[in-house]
Motif scaffolding. Structure first.
Motif, PDB file in Angstrom:
ATOM      1  N   HIS A  11      10.944  -0.266  -2.820  1.00 21.54           N
ATOM      2  CA  HIS A  11      10.694   0.996  -3.523  1.00 21.54           C
ATOM      3  C   HIS A  11       9.476   1.665  -2.944  1.00 21.54           C
ATOM      4  O   HIS A  11       8.468   1.000  -2.685  1.00 21.54           O
ATOM      5  N   SER A  12       9.555   2.987  -2.796  1.00 25.85           N
ATOM      6  CA  SER A  12       8.338   3.758  -2.697  1.00 25.85           C
ATOM      7  C   SER A  12       7.937   3.994  -4.154  1.00 25.85           C
ATOM      8  O   SER A  12       8.522   4.832  -4.836  1.00 25.85           O
ATOM      9  N   ALA A  13       6.948   3.236  -4.637  1.00 25.88           N
ATOM     10  CA  ALA A  13       6.498   3.390  -6.034  1.00 25.88           C
ATOM     11  C   ALA A  13       5.720   4.686  -6.209  1.00 25.88           C
ATOM     12  O   ALA A  13       5.384   5.078  -7.320  1.00 25.88           O
ATOM     13  N   THR A  14       5.454   5.336  -5.079  1.00 30.04           N
ATOM     14  CA  THR A  14       4.888   6.685  -5.073  1.00 30.04           C
ATOM     15  C   THR A  14       5.799   7.639  -5.853  1.00 30.04           C
ATOM     16  O   THR A  14       5.345   8.650  -6.367  1.00 30.04           O
ATOM     17  N   LYS A  15       7.067   7.311  -5.912  1.00 32.64           N
ATOM     18  CA  LYS A  15       8.067   8.203  -6.487  1.00 32.64           C
ATOM     19  C   LYS A  15       8.295   7.854  -7.963  1.00 32.64           C
ATOM     20  O   LYS A  15       7.369   7.984  -8.741  1.00 32.64           O
ATOM     21  N   TYR A  16       9.499   7.429  -8.346  1.00 32.02           N
ATOM     22  CA  TYR A  16       9.796   7.321  -9.777  1.00 32.02           C
ATOM     23  C   TYR A  16       9.038   6.219 -10.501  1.00 32.02           C
ATOM     24  O   TYR A  16       8.788   6.330 -11.690  1.00 32.02           O
ATOM     25  N   ILE A  35      17.782  -3.022   0.918  1.00 31.95           N
ATOM     26  CA  ILE A  35      18.171  -1.737   0.332  1.00 31.95           C
ATOM     27  C   ILE A  35      16.934  -0.997  -0.177  1.00 31.95           C
ATOM     28  O   ILE A  35      16.143  -1.557  -0.933  1.00 31.95           O
ATOM     29  N   ASP A  36      16.807   0.259   0.228  1.00 32.78           N
ATOM     30  CA  ASP A  36      15.770   1.135  -0.325  1.00 32.78           C
ATOM     31  C   ASP A  36      16.349   1.757  -1.597  1.00 32.78           C
ATOM     32  O   ASP A  36      17.290   2.545  -1.545  1.00 32.78           O
ATOM     33  N   ASN A  37      15.779   1.365  -2.744  1.00 32.64           N
ATOM     34  CA  ASN A  37      16.326   1.791  -4.045  1.00 32.64           C
ATOM     35  C   ASN A  37      15.445   2.859  -4.706  1.00 32.64           C
ATOM     36  O   ASN A  37      15.493   3.034  -5.921  1.00 32.64           O
ATOM     37  N   SER A  95       0.798  -1.229   0.000  1.00 27.83           N
ATOM     38  CA  SER A  95       0.000   0.000   0.000  1.00 27.83           C
ATOM     39  C   SER A  95       0.832   1.281   0.000  1.00 27.83           C
ATOM     40  O   SER A  95       0.303   2.353  -0.291  1.00 27.83           O
ATOM     41  N   SER A  96       2.110   1.189   0.342  1.00 31.81           N
ATOM     42  CA  SER A  96       2.986   2.371   0.376  1.00 31.81           C
ATOM     43  C   SER A  96       4.429   1.892   0.481  1.00 31.81           C
ATOM     44  O   SER A  96       4.678   0.708   0.732  1.00 31.81           O
ATOM     45  N   GLY A  97       5.345   2.845   0.316  1.00 30.48           N
ATOM     46  CA  GLY A  97       6.748   2.496   0.544  1.00 30.48           C
ATOM     47  C   GLY A  97       6.967   2.053   1.982  1.00 30.48           C
ATOM     48  O   GLY A  97       7.687   1.086   2.255  1.00 30.48           O
ATOM     49  N   MET A  98       6.304   2.760   2.919  1.00 32.61           N
ATOM     50  CA  MET A  98       6.469   2.422   4.334  1.00 32.61           C
ATOM     51  C   MET A  98       6.050   0.977   4.617  1.00 32.61           C
ATOM     52  O   MET A  98       6.718   0.269   5.367  1.00 32.61           O
ATOM     53  N   SER A  99       4.914   0.563   4.032  1.00 35.08           N
ATOM     54  CA  SER A  99       4.473  -0.807   4.329  1.00 35.08           C
ATOM     55  C   SER A  99       5.354  -1.848   3.642  1.00 35.08           C
ATOM     56  O   SER A  99       5.458  -2.980   4.119  1.00 35.08           O
ATOM     57  N   LEU A 122      18.867   7.899   6.955  1.00 33.43           N
ATOM     58  CA  LEU A 122      17.702   7.371   6.246  1.00 33.43           C
ATOM     59  C   LEU A 122      16.618   8.432   6.017  1.00 33.43           C
ATOM     60  O   LEU A 122      16.565   9.433   6.721  1.00 33.43           O
ATOM     61  N   TYR A 123      15.729   8.126   5.080  1.00 37.35           N
ATOM     62  CA  TYR A 123      14.493   8.882   4.875  1.00 37.35           C
ATOM     63  C   TYR A 123      13.785   9.043   6.237  1.00 37.35           C
ATOM     64  O   TYR A 123      13.739   8.093   7.022  1.00 37.35           O
ATOM     65  N   GLY A 124      13.263  10.255   6.499  1.00 35.15           N
ATOM     66  CA  GLY A 124      12.677  10.544   7.813  1.00 35.15           C
ATOM     67  C   GLY A 124      11.617   9.552   8.261  1.00 35.15           C
ATOM     68  O   GLY A 124      11.589   9.130   9.419  1.00 35.15           O
TER      69      GLY A 124
HETATM   70  C1  LIG Z   1       8.872   8.366   0.040  1.00 34.02           C
HETATM   71  C2  LIG Z   1       9.914   7.437   0.511  1.00 34.02           C
HETATM   72  C3  LIG Z   1       9.592   6.363   1.342  1.00 34.02           C
HETATM   73  C4  LIG Z   1       8.192   6.131   1.867  1.00 34.02           C
HETATM   74  O1  LIG Z   1       7.323   5.821   0.827  1.00 34.02           O
HETATM   75  P1  LIG Z   1       5.737   6.105   0.881  1.00 34.02           P
HETATM   76  O2  LIG Z   1       5.283   5.623  -0.449  1.00 34.02           O
HETATM   77  O3  LIG Z   1       5.535   7.550   1.123  1.00 34.02           O
HETATM   78  O4  LIG Z   1       5.212   5.273   2.003  1.00 34.02           O
HETATM   79  C5  LIG Z   1      10.614   5.507   1.717  1.00 34.02           C
HETATM   80  N1  LIG Z   1      11.879   5.708   1.296  1.00 34.02           N
HETATM   81  C6  LIG Z   1      12.219   6.727   0.492  1.00 34.02           C
HETATM   82  C7  LIG Z   1      13.623   6.885   0.080  1.00 34.02           C
HETATM   83  C8  LIG Z   1      11.251   7.633   0.077  1.00 34.02           C
HETATM   84  O5  LIG Z   1      11.593   8.657  -0.709  1.00 34.02           O
END
Ligand SMILES: *Cc1c(COP(=O)(O)O)cnc(C)c1O
Length: 380
Positions: free
Chosen positions: A201-206, A179-181, A81-85, A107-109
């Motif tokens: 991955h936070s697929a919310t991003k790229y 690894i968070d990529n 559901s999110s990058g966090m999950s 790390l990411y906050g």
């Molecule tokens: C945004 C982000 C997350 C969290 O992802 P969400 O989709 O907001 O839950 C984790 N790691 C990095 C590096 C991010 O930029």
């Protein structure tokens, strides 16, 4: 039997999607799947049928998990559901209460918060150390340590992690690596090639790329993804079919977006390096031969009024996110790094003058000129 009105409104015939050969993947916007008879349903439990209930699995969410696994060259993947999950499911799949994680201190906050507060509440202890220093990582290893956790490119200072070193330590001490990529994307870097066990991955991003979806993906070794999938199902952090469909559509254009955005970012970083009101430009040089990513961070000189700078950016919007096709800016000390203690923030170099830029696909000169003009206007 003729149906009455209320029955008809519910049971009008849907076209058989499987036989229509639609060019784009249909959205399986359904919470569950139906069965011809009890034997047919039993076939799900026997592993012959894939889908029963969308929280357990759905074609669109599978497309995203498998799609990202394919481009990451990982064995399997699961959408969340999110990058966090994705981070939560990945860690809980491999670390139990009483065990220990070593994580990078920059790390990411949100990840910092998850690890430092929520995991601690679940009985998982995390040590935050500098991953720039091999000895610091090694010294933090305890008998209960299970996992090394870091980001391939850090936020907001864009340090490129030494994945080879991280993997060597993991292998020497029998630890797993995760690894968070998100910032690098699989277009520029594939941590599995260095031996990473899990990649998130936070697929919310790229991967999504258009700032219209919140989603996550976890990929890696098959047996670990199987364990993570159980967590995703039990914790209910599955992704919705529509969000998965949007993220899949984004994935298809990842290469061309990253190519253009990396090129624009390099041009902007180069231009701002010679700007006398910019104290420092953070932009990686060693990430990949295809480019160094689309994030640029700058530290403005104290002669520049930060408030005024943000007010002078015109079409470049302030947004507490990144990676869309539009160029945006954020102010780490008031957004992503708000929750990080001042002392840690200072040590990391996240100062009052630090501005994070997510470079979009616009014309490179428009981006450069707009930043130069905003800096000029904000000069005291
Ligand atoms: C945004 C982000 C997350 C969290 O992802 P969400 O989709 O907001 O839950 C984790 N790691 C990095 C590096 C991010 O930029």
């Amino acid at each position: 039997m003729t149906q009455r009105f209320n029955t008809k409104t519910v049971h009008f015939q849907a076209k058989d999607v499987a036989r229509n050969m639609s060019k784009a993947q249909p959205i399986y916007q359904t919470s569950a799947f139906t069965f011809k008879d009890l034997d047919d349903m039993e076939s799900f439990y026997q592993g012959e049928k894939e889908y029963l209930y969308s929280r357990f699995g759905n074609p669109n969410t599978d497309d995203l998990g498998k799609g990202v696994a394919a481009v990451e060259e990982a064995e399997d993947g699961v959408a969340t559901s999110s990058g966090m999950s994705a981070i939560l499911a990945g860690i809980l799949a491999v670390v139990k209460p009483g065990e220990h994680v070593i994580a990078s201190e920059d790390l990411y906050g949100g990840t910092y918060q998850l690890l430092a507060v929520e995991l601690l509440n679940l009985g998982i202890e995390v040590s935050f150390v500098s991953f720039e220093n091999r000895e610091e990582i090694k010294n933090a290893i305890q008998p209960t340590t299970r996992l090394l956790y870091t980001e391939s490119v850090t936020n907001p200072l864009l340090r490129v992690e030494n994945l080879q070193m991280v993997q060597a330590i993991a292998e020497e001490f029998g630890l797993l690596s995760m690894i968070d990529n998100t910032f690098a994307t699989p277009f520029l870097l594939q941590p599995t090639k260095f031996g990473a066990d899990l990649v998130i991955h936070s697929a919310t991003k790229y991967i999504g790329g258009h700032s219209d979806v919140t989603a996550g993906v976890l990929v890696g070794k098959k047996e670990l993804i199987e364990k993570a999938r159980v967590k995703v199902v039990s914790l209910g952090c599955n992704l919705s079919p529509f969000e998965a469909w949007l993220a899949c559509r984004g994935l298809k254009t990842l290469s061309i977006r990253m190519e253009r955005q990396s090129k624009n970012a390099l041009a902007l970083a180069t231009a701002l390096k010679t700007n006398e009101d910019v104290k420092k430009v953070y932009y990686p040089t060693e990430l990949s031969q295809k480019g160094n990513g689309a994030m640029v961070s700058i530290e403005l000189n104290s002669s520049v009024d930060v408030e005024k700078f943000f007010q002078s950016l015109g079409w470049i919007k302030i947004a507490p996110t990144l990676a869309g096709v539009e160029t945006t800016v954020s102010y780490p000390i008031r957004t992503s790094h708000r929750t990080i203690p001042d002392t840690v923030r200072e040590k990391l170099g996240i100062t009052n003058g630090l501005v994070r830029i997510s470079v979009g696909i616009e014309d490179e000169l428009d981006i450069i000129e707009t930043f130069e003009s905003a800096i000029k206007k904000a000069k005291g």
